[in-house]
Write a protein that holds these residues in place. Structure first.
Motif, short mmCIF file in Angstrom:
data_model
loop_
_atom_site.label_atom_id
_atom_site.label_comp_id
_atom_site.label_asym_id
_atom_site.label_seq_id
_atom_site.Cartn_x
_atom_site.Cartn_y
_atom_site.Cartn_z
N HIS A 1 0.94 -1.06 0.05
CA HIS A 1 0.01 0.05 -0.04
C HIS A 1 0.79 1.22 -0.07
CE1 HIS A 1 -4.11 -1.62 0.45
NE2 HIS A 1 -3.76 -2.67 1.19
N SER B 1 2.48 2.40 2.62
CA SER B 1 2.41 2.82 3.86
C SER B 1 3.74 3.27 4.70
CB SER B 1 1.34 2.14 4.30
OG SER B 1 0.13 1.96 3.70
N HIS C 1 -8.58 -4.67 -3.48
CA HIS C 1 -9.20 -3.25 -2.92
C HIS C 1 -10.12 -2.41 -4.01
CE1 HIS C 1 -7.81 -2.74 1.10
NE2 HIS C 1 -6.56 -3.50 0.67
N SER D 1 -4.88 -3.62 10.63
CA SER D 1 -5.63 -3.40 9.29
C SER D 1 -6.01 -4.87 8.45
CB SER D 1 -4.78 -2.62 8.19
OG SER D 1 -3.78 -3.35 7.77
N CYS E 1 -9.19 -3.73 12.30
CA CYS E 1 -9.44 -2.70 11.71
C CYS E 1 -9.51 -2.74 10.00
CB CYS E 1 -8.42 -1.46 11.88
SG CYS E 1 -8.23 -1.26 13.57
N HIS E 2 -10.19 -3.97 9.77
CA HIS E 2 -10.20 -4.27 8.26
C HIS E 2 -11.12 -3.43 7.65
CE1 HIS E 2 -8.61 -6.67 5.17
NE2 HIS E 2 -10.08 -7.21 4.92
N HIS F 1 -9.33 -0.24 7.23
CA HIS F 1 -8.49 -0.28 6.16
C HIS F 1 -9.16 -0.21 4.71
CE1 HIS F 1 -5.08 -1.66 3.85
NE2 HIS F 1 -5.46 -2.87 3.70
N HIS F 2 -10.10 -0.80 4.51
CA HIS F 2 -10.89 -1.04 3.27
C HIS F 2 -11.20 0.49 2.78
CE1 HIS F 2 -10.74 -4.97 1.03
NE2 HIS F 2 -10.19 -5.35 2.08
N PRO G 1 -7.50 2.76 2.43
CA PRO G 1 -6.44 1.81 2.52
C PRO G 1 -4.92 2.47 2.52
CG PRO G 1 -7.30 2.20 0.40
CD PRO G 1 -8.32 2.79 1.13
N SER H 1 -1.68 3.64 7.77
CA SER H 1 -1.03 2.57 8.37
C SER H 1 -1.85 1.83 9.19
CB SER H 1 0.46 3.06 9.20
OG SER H 1 -0.12 3.95 10.03
N ASP H 2 -1.36 0.86 9.86
CA ASP H 2 -1.93 -0.22 11.04
C ASP H 2 -2.20 0.85 11.90
OD1 ASP H 2 -2.08 -2.27 9.30
OD2 ASP H 2 -0.15 -3.16 10.19
N CYS I 1 -4.82 3.17 11.17
CA CYS I 1 -6.27 2.52 11.48
C CYS I 1 -6.97 2.46 12.65
CB CYS I 1 -6.02 1.35 10.43
SG CYS I 1 -5.96 1.45 8.79
#
Length: 370
Positions: free
Chosen positions: A119, A121, A157, A300, A304-305, A308-309, A312, A315-316, A319
């Protein structure tokens, strides 16, 4: 199947997906807002939520945007030298500790690292982002960086839960029984992954083919060489078996997470898909916080999916920071914020394996916002 309601139709907010902005950048959200304003001039839910998230990103420090995740990856790299040394021990507890440490470090690098790198990120610089993508995806993950980005960013994505495009069908192996698919087949991913990577090189430029083969070979051979010369393995087979065990240590939960969070949820027709916020809230699911998977796979991919979507490029850690705002906003707008436990999803897939994984899932009829 009924048509997707007009207010759900795909429109300008899809432009937000076409720009791969860095996790600390608001350019992707700005561009998405401009596209939507020019398209209809109305303040859509996605625009409103984007402004809220954009404000949080601007107010966040570099440590929050990237620093935390970079430190987790750096810690995984620093765990490798002691892991190789522990594997040289003749004492069984120390030897097992070395194998566990190497397995955890490898999972962090090849799951969390490759996901963030795909990504872009980990850095605002395009050149640096490309370097990290090659490092994590090809050297650590034994896969093609170009194929990884193409499959994950431009397909999964961009077309999440769209039948035949982003419906996670790549993970389906219908001729396998449910027990083999869910608990045995993932253990062979370390062998299958580089072979699939080579298959993806067909039709690519010679430079890309050579680079990918060299980088994958470098990653595999360097681990083998260190096991022989640092850990003191006396046989080729012993070193290769150790590599397989360490690389497959978290393969089972990895395949579970990949299918749990999309398959079995709402699916969409390629010709009738809703706007992004409706597509993601109906087709994506969060798992609860898990002290192991959260840090090895990244927020993510676990809890936190949904965030994330929707965003996107975050970063983790970012999120996780925007999660309360996103979940509250979606609930206020009476949009689904789907969550379920790991073992609940496992039970569903085990008992409905034929329906969800062997036969194509039906397209869900969406009825609009009440």
């Amino acid at each position: 199947m009924q048509e997707v309601p007009e207010e759900w139709r795909e429109g300008g907010d899809e432009r937000m997906m076409k720009r791969r902005a860095g996790p600390g950048s608001s350019e992707g959200m700005k561009e998405g807002e401009e596209g939507r304003k020019s398209a209809g001039g109305e303040d859509t839910p996605m625009m409103e939520l984007s402004r809220m998230v954009q404000k949080m990103v601007k107010e966040s420090s570099w440590w929050e945007r990237r620093g935390v995740d970079c430190c987790v990856l750096a810690a995984a790299l620093l765990c490798l030298p002691p892991a190789f040394l522990l594997l040289s021990s003749s004492q069984v507890p120390w030897f097992l500790a070395g194998g566990l440490l190497m397995g955890v470090a490898h999972a962090v690098l090849t799951i969390k690292g490759t996901h963030l790198a795909s990504h872009g990120s980990l850095s605002e610089s395009p050149a640096s982002a490309k370097f990290w993508a090659v490092f994590f995806i090809e050297i650590c993950g034994s896969f093609s960086a170009q194929a990884g980005v193409q499959g994950h960013i431009k397909m999964h994505h961009a077309h999440t839960n769209v039948i035949g495009l982003g419906d996670s069908s790549v993970w389906k192996v219908p001729f396998l029984s449910r027990s083999i698919y869910l608990f045995v087949a993932p253990l062979f991913f370390p062998i299958i992954t580089p072979l699939v990577a080579l298959a993806h090189l067909k039709g690519q430029s010679l430079v890309l083919i050579v680079r990918t083969i060299l980088m994958i070979s470098l990653g595999l051979y360097s681990q083998y060489w260190l096991l022989i010369h640092v850990s003191g393995f006396q046989s080729v087979h012993g070193a290769l078996l150790c590599m397989l065990v360490c690389r497959a240590m978290f393969a089972v939960p990895y395949i579970h997470v990949n299918i749990f969070q999309h398959i079995g949820l709402s699916m969409f027709s390629p010709t009738h898909r809703p706007k992004r916020i409706y597509q993601m809230t109906h087709g994506v699911l969060n798992l609860p916080r898990n002290p192991v998977l959260d840090w090895i796979f990244g927020h993510s991919l676990i809890n936190c999916h949904v965030e994330h979507h929707l965003f996107p490029f975050l970063s983790d850690n970012m999120c996780l920071k925007v999660k309360p705002v996103v979940s509250k906003y979606l609930r206020e707008k009476q949009l689904p914020y789907q969550q379920d436990t790991y073992f609940s999803r496992l039970s569903i897939f085990f008992h409905r394996y034929q329906e969800l994984m062997v036969f194509a899932p039906p397209i869900t009829e969406l009825v609009g916002v009440q």
